[in-house]
Motif scaffolding. Sequence first.
Motif, mmCIF file in Angstrom:
data_model
loop_
_atom_site.group_PDB
_atom_site.id
_atom_site.type_symbol
_atom_site.label_atom_id
_atom_site.label_comp_id
_atom_site.label_asym_id
_atom_site.label_seq_id
_atom_site.Cartn_x
_atom_site.Cartn_y
_atom_site.Cartn_z
ATOM 1 N N LEU A 11 -8.565 6.301 -0.954
ATOM 2 C CA LEU A 11 -7.529 5.975 0.028
ATOM 3 C C LEU A 11 -6.293 5.470 -0.709
ATOM 4 O O LEU A 11 -6.341 4.438 -1.384
ATOM 5 C CB LEU A 11 -8.016 4.900 1.008
ATOM 6 N N ILE A 12 -5.175 6.208 -0.581
ATOM 7 C CA ILE A 12 -3.946 5.746 -1.259
ATOM 8 C C ILE A 12 -2.938 5.179 -0.255
ATOM 9 O O ILE A 12 -1.996 4.515 -0.637
ATOM 10 C CB ILE A 12 -3.296 6.852 -2.118
ATOM 11 N N ASN A 13 -3.153 5.456 1.024
ATOM 12 C CA ASN A 13 -2.260 4.870 2.034
ATOM 13 C C ASN A 13 -2.930 4.948 3.401
ATOM 14 O O ASN A 13 -3.705 5.867 3.666
ATOM 15 C CB ASN A 13 -0.934 5.633 2.075
ATOM 16 N N MET A 14 -2.642 3.937 4.224
ATOM 17 C CA MET A 14 -3.133 3.979 5.602
ATOM 18 C C MET A 14 -1.976 3.591 6.515
ATOM 19 O O MET A 14 -1.335 2.568 6.316
ATOM 20 C CB MET A 14 -4.296 3.014 5.790
ATOM 21 N N THR A 15 -1.695 4.441 7.515
ATOM 22 C CA THR A 15 -0.610 4.155 8.455
ATOM 23 C C THR A 15 -1.197 3.929 9.832
ATOM 24 O O THR A 15 -1.947 4.795 10.329
ATOM 25 C CB THR A 15 0.359 5.361 8.543
ATOM 26 N N SER A 25 -4.400 8.615 4.059
ATOM 27 C CA SER A 25 -3.971 9.545 3.000
ATOM 28 C C SER A 25 -5.024 9.447 1.912
ATOM 29 O O SER A 25 -5.180 8.388 1.287
ATOM 30 C CB SER A 25 -2.619 9.152 2.418
ATOM 31 N N LYS A 27 -6.662 10.832 -1.629
ATOM 32 C CA LYS A 27 -6.393 11.604 -2.849
ATOM 33 C C LYS A 27 -7.712 12.082 -3.426
ATOM 34 O O LYS A 27 -8.632 11.286 -3.647
ATOM 35 C CB LYS A 27 -5.641 10.733 -3.857
ATOM 36 N N LYS A 82 -9.971 -0.167 2.717
ATOM 37 C CA LYS A 82 -8.764 -0.695 2.074
ATOM 38 C C LYS A 82 -8.221 0.312 1.056
ATOM 39 O O LYS A 82 -8.980 1.113 0.489
ATOM 40 C CB LYS A 82 -9.094 -2.001 1.328
ATOM 41 N N VAL A 83 -6.914 0.258 0.829
ATOM 42 C CA VAL A 83 -6.284 1.119 -0.179
ATOM 43 C C VAL A 83 -6.996 0.902 -1.513
ATOM 44 O O VAL A 83 -7.290 -0.234 -1.894
ATOM 45 C CB VAL A 83 -4.775 0.809 -0.292
#
Length: 272
Positions: A11-15, A25, A27, A82-83
């Motif tokens: 996980l590189i981003n969470m919106t 997002s 990767k 979590k990221v």
Amino acid sequence: MTKAMPIPATLINMTEEIPGIVTLSLKLEADAPFECHYGQFNMLYLFGVGEVAISIMGWKEGVLLHTVRAVGRVTQALTAIKVGQQIGLRGPFGNGWPLTEAIAKDLVFITAGLGCAPAVAAINHAITHRQNYRKIVILQGVKHRQDLLWKQQYDTWRDHHNCQVLLAASEEKKGKMHWQLGLVTELLNNADFDIDNCVVMMCGPEIMMKAAIKQLAELGVADDAYYLSMERNFQCGQGFCGHCQIGPYFVCKDGPVFHFPAIKPWFGLSGF
Ligand SMILES: Cc1cc2nc3c(=O)[nH]c(=O)nc-3n(C[C@H](O)[C@H](O)[C@H](O)COP(=O)(O)OP(=O)(O)OC[C@H]3O[C@@H](n4cnc5c(N)ncnc54)[C@H](O)[C@@H]3O)c2cc1C
């Protein structure tokens, strides 16, 4: 990509799109090749919790976008990661929208709620290849106006890409510009497309798709114009568990997008 064994995705981003719905997002490992069709899905596996089917909302350079609504055990846990955390990913599974067959035709997207997620990448593809398609009509229904995900994108499709965008909110008291009160199917009366030369792509609750087909059929749209993305709960994604069977078909491996004539005998019947 392997379909049997999950590969790691970080996980590189969470919106947070709206409360209870996030876009992850993810990767993939550096060398993991990934190619898919618009409308396909991945199985996201949270170690020690479980695995769920989630539509591919977008992908670019090794990063996959998945929009998830926290409804139960696995999705609640997935939306709380979590990221930097790793999950497992298998896929892509199933087939996609008929964007090649739809060339030189009018495109009609009818979606409701989170059903818009599998359609977004297809709409963006159509926008990028705008010259290949005639009219593009996008109908989306939500309960409340604030439930609409990606509002800016709808505005851009309408204002800059010559699309007809019609939005409906079923539980609002007062209308506002671009919004109609009621169900997404009520928008069909104002939709502007060629009933003899169109492809209608739908995703959302089956009851909505059933009502839309009934209404469109009355207008004269033929059965072979409809493509439906079906959602059924399942475990394996490979046609083994049988939970997602519709007549002779499995949503996981023959769908999730079905040409309506193929599933018509079982569509809307309970127990199938
Ligand atoms: C092809 C496909 C694409 C999907 N794409 C997305 C997506 O992009 N984003 C997203 O948030 N979800 C998507 N889903 C739905 C997602 O897979 C389920 O919400 C998830 O499996 C629920 O698991 P859970 O453990 O969190 O909930 P559970 O604890 O298993 O169940 C929680 C509640 O949700 C209901 N439920 C679970 N799964 C489904 C289902 N598939 N259909 C109807 N009711 C269900 C259960 O009956 C229960 O009431 C998709 C499903 C399919 C089949």
